[in-house]
Design an enzyme around this catalytic site. Structure first.
Site, PDB file in Angstrom:
ATOM      1  N   ASP A 189       0.965  -1.389   0.191  1.00  0.00           N
ATOM      2  CA  ASP A 189       0.110  -0.111   0.169  1.00  0.00           C
ATOM      3  C   ASP A 189       0.871   1.081  -0.156  1.00  0.00           C
ATOM      4  OD1 ASP A 189       0.906  -0.130   2.661  1.00  0.00           O
ATOM      5  OD2 ASP A 189      -0.749  -1.098   3.354  1.00  0.00           O
ATOM      6  N   ASP A 232       1.530   5.184   1.669  1.00  0.00           N
ATOM      7  CA  ASP A 232       1.307   6.025   2.624  1.00  0.00           C
ATOM      8  C   ASP A 232       1.879   7.412   2.257  1.00  0.00           C
ATOM      9  OD1 ASP A 232       0.010   4.079   4.128  1.00  0.00           O
ATOM     10  OD2 ASP A 232       1.767   3.190   5.129  1.00  0.00           O
ATOM     11  N   ASP A 264       9.573   3.523  13.323  1.00  0.00           N
ATOM     12  CA  ASP A 264      10.203   2.429  14.160  1.00  0.00           C
ATOM     13  C   ASP A 264      11.543   1.865  13.243  1.00  0.00           C
ATOM     14  OD1 ASP A 264       9.135   1.471  11.369  1.00  0.00           O
ATOM     15  OD2 ASP A 264       7.873  -0.182  12.477  1.00  0.00           O
TER      16      ASP A 264
HETATM   17  P1  ATP Z   1       4.109  -3.367   5.145  1.00  0.00           P
HETATM   18  O1  ATP Z   1       2.943  -2.299   4.712  1.00  0.00           O
HETATM   19  O2  ATP Z   1       4.683  -3.587   4.059  1.00  0.00           O
HETATM   20  O3  ATP Z   1       3.845  -4.147   6.238  1.00  0.00           O
HETATM   21  P2  ATP Z   1       5.074  -0.887   6.287  1.00  0.00           P
HETATM   22  O4  ATP Z   1       6.331  -0.285   7.021  1.00  0.00           O
HETATM   23  O5  ATP Z   1       4.487  -0.117   5.433  1.00  0.00           O
HETATM   24  O6  ATP Z   1       4.972  -2.339   6.299  1.00  0.00           O
HETATM   25  P3  ATP Z   1       2.731  -0.229   8.019  1.00  0.00           P
HETATM   26  O7  ATP Z   1       2.042  -1.026   9.114  1.00  0.00           O
HETATM   27  O8  ATP Z   1       1.876   0.027   6.785  1.00  0.00           O
HETATM   28  O9  ATP Z   1       3.951  -1.000   7.805  1.00  0.00           O
HETATM   29  O10 ATP Z   1       3.131   1.286   8.605  1.00  0.00           O
HETATM   30  C1  ATP Z   1       3.571   2.444   7.881  1.00  0.00           C
HETATM   31  C2  ATP Z   1       4.701   3.124   8.655  1.00  0.00           C
HETATM   32  O11 ATP Z   1       4.227   3.602   9.695  1.00  0.00           O
HETATM   33  C3  ATP Z   1       5.695   2.428   8.634  1.00  0.00           C
HETATM   34  O12 ATP Z   1       6.825   2.038   7.655  1.00  0.00           O
HETATM   35  C4  ATP Z   1       6.666   2.915  10.075  1.00  0.00           C
HETATM   36  O13 ATP Z   1       7.420   4.239   9.380  1.00  0.00           O
HETATM   37  C5  ATP Z   1       5.254   3.551  10.494  1.00  0.00           C
HETATM   38  N1  ATP Z   1       4.815   2.588  11.587  1.00  0.00           N
HETATM   39  C6  ATP Z   1       3.980   1.473  11.739  1.00  0.00           C
HETATM   40  N2  ATP Z   1       3.728   1.195  12.859  1.00  0.00           N
HETATM   41  C7  ATP Z   1       4.874   1.734  13.618  1.00  0.00           C
HETATM   42  C8  ATP Z   1       5.033   1.467  15.163  1.00  0.00           C
HETATM   43  N3  ATP Z   1       4.540   0.494  15.806  1.00  0.00           N
HETATM   44  N4  ATP Z   1       6.031   2.033  15.482  1.00  0.00           N
HETATM   45  C9  ATP Z   1       6.519   3.052  14.758  1.00  0.00           C
HETATM   46  N5  ATP Z   1       6.403   3.420  13.246  1.00  0.00           N
HETATM   47  C10 ATP Z   1       5.415   2.571  12.959  1.00  0.00           C
HETATM   48 MG    MG Z   2       2.290  -0.255   4.560  1.00  0.00          MG
END
Ligand code: ATP
Ligand code: MG
Length: 473
Positions: free
Chosen positions: A96, A98, A175
């Site tokens: 996705d 963001d 994170d």
């Molecule tokens: P994927 O969607 O492929 O699982 P992602 O890194 O995009 O990986 P998401 O859960 O969509 O994960 O979160 C988007 C972004 O928000 C992350 O890349 C990170 O920068 C931030 N983020 C998400 N969860 C946390 C958390 N628990 N603590 C700190 N930052 C977070």
């Molecule tokens: Mg994501």
């Protein structure tokens, strides 16, 4: 005591509550002002110009581009951030997209008809394009030192996250460094505040800030660490890896709903086997599936689970769907079989012994993960069918073929046979029956009937005789 002092005490006593309220109000007002005002970080990001990185607009969803351009044309800064930037740089397809911006939620809403604002603690904008949702978040600030009591429960969970900040603050509250890269739509450069680009090149997963503190702050980051390392084939940095094992207990404090969401992500990312091994190594698996973790001491149980995960990853890589229900049934099968054995030893016949075992294992498991009721019922059926598939007389096999959970139950049966359970003959029989024509199937049922000893034929319906070598266990 003078007259003046007496009057003063009297006023304080009478107006005490009001005065306390006033002081509280003043304090809150003061605190809000401090928290809402972003601090100025002096650090400047590393700017990686377009010709030095591999993010092409072709790799970005057209809807995400629309959102970025509209924000930018309205005078706001707009960046792609998080997993999508990381994945494109790793030459992977993002799940996705963001967006992060300095526009406030209300300002975003004014720009997009198809926008809805969600979230109570921190308002996020969802821009809807049919099935695709582009999430737009205003830059957030991390919690300041000394405000921990406002930002977290005593167990370390984030409970307050409503403070807007600068892009730099937004980067430092994320994170992992590889998740904090910002693709700027204004000039197609990438902004890197945390040295994420270098870490990405070195295939390193590094927690931003003090890892121990950040894991305490939100223990779900432990699971995210295993998931990213597993699916992206990244190695932990030394500092990030150091506290993993000793902090696994923190997962006990995470809500069942949040854990369930994380487990779903783990099931669906095409890398369940490497992620599972990491979760085993750092004992996260034990916190999520304690009964399964115990059962895994048996070689057969471990083989069943690893074979199922390897198949799942193969399916995901071929673009096929993955069924969380099936994987839950696989995970819970051995604890259920062990519990069933126990129930049988307490003189319950196999079918009720199995049913009771399924109910009790599911009850315990759902105390940890909030598995929705609908899924629980499906898991129940798949496991119960393991017994029903042993009944191969009359019309039963034909009826079982039409059961909505037949395919999942059949797959589990074959995996069990493959893992060394003594049900090879049963597995092969069902494989042939499934692939056979109607006539072949009829012949197979007849053969089974004829191969039974007369006493077995008579006693089948009533199930009065209890088989000591029951094929389930
Ligand atoms: P994927 O969607 O492929 O699982 P992602 O890194 O995009 O990986 P998401 O859960 O969509 O994960 O979160 C988007 C972004 O928000 C992350 O890349 C990170 O920068 C931030 N983020 C998400 N969860 C946390 C958390 N628990 N603590 C700190 N930052 C977070
Ligand atoms: Mg994501």
């Amino acid at each position: 005591m003078s007259h003046k002092e007496v009057v003063l005490y009297w006023i304080i006593l009478r107006e005490g509550k009001k005065i306390i309220k006033l002081i509280k109000g003043l304090l809150e007002h003061f605190t809000e002002k401090v928290t809402e005002k972003p601090t100025n970080h002096s650090g400047t990001p590393r700017v990686i110009p377009r010709h030095e990185h591999a993010i092409s607009r072709n790799a970005i969803s057209p809807n995400a581009l629309k959102v970025l351009y509209r924000l930018n044309n309205a005078g706001f800064s707009a960046y792609l951030v998080g997993g999508c930037v990381r994945d494109i740089l790793l030459n992977r397809r993002p799940k996705d997209f963001d967006v992060a911006t300095n526009a406030l939620p209300e300002e975003i809403r004014k720009l997009f008809k198809n926008c809805c604002l969600i979230g109570k603690r921190f308002r996020l904008a969802h821009i809807l394009f049919g099935k695709e949702v582009i999430e737009v978040a205003t830059f957030r600030s991390p919690h300041k030192e000394g405000q921990e009591q406002h930002g977290h429960t005593h167990k370390g969970m984030i409970i307050r996250d409503n403070v807007y900040g600068s892009i730099e603050e937004d980067a430092w509250r994320r994170d992992f460094t590889v998740n904090a890269l910002y693709y700027n739509i204004a000039d197609f450069s990438v902004l890197d505040y945390t040295n994420g680009m270098e870490d990405l090149k070195n295939h390193t997963l590094r927690m931003i800030g003090n890892p121990e503190h950040r894991f305490h702050e939100d223990p779900v980051r432990l699971l995210r660490a295993a998931r990213f390392a597993g699916k992206l084939d990244l190695k932990f940095s030394k500092e990030t890896e150091a506290p993993l094992l000793e902090l696994s207990y923190l997962l006990q404090h995470v809500s069942g709903a949040r854990l369930y969401q994380e487990v779903l992500k783990f099931f669906q990312e095409g890398a369940t086997l490497p992620t599972f091994r990491l979760m085993q190594k750092y004992q996260f698996f034990h916190s999520l599936f304690p009964a399964t973790a115990l059962a895994l001491k048996e070689e057969q149980a471990l083989k069943l689970l690893e074979d199922a995960l390897a198949n799942t990853d193969q399916r995901a890589q071929e673009g096929k769907t993955v069924s969380p229900t099936f994987l839950f049934a696989v995970f819970l099968w051995h604890p259920i079989a062990q519990q069933m054995k126990q129930n049988e030893s307490e003189t319950l016949p196999p079918y009720p012994a199995l049913e009771k075992a399924i109910r009790s294992v599911l009850r315990e498991q759902t105390k940890i993960l909030t598995i929705p009721r609908r899924l629980q019922m499906a898991i129940h059926d798949i496991c119960l069918l393991q017994h029903r598939l042993t009944c191969r007389h009359g019309q039963t096999p034909h009826r079982l073929l039409n059961h909505p959970r037949f395919r999942a139950a059949y797959d589990l049966l074959l995996l069990r046979a493959g893992s060394g359970e003594s049900i090879q003959e049963l597995g092969t029989w069902w494989m042939q029956f499934y692939a056979g024509t109607h006539t072949q199937r009829e012949t197979m049922i007849k053969e089974i009937h004829q191969s039974r000893a007369p006493s077995q034929k008579r006693s089948f319906r009533g199930r009065k005789k209890k088989s000591k070598t029951h094929p389930i266990t």
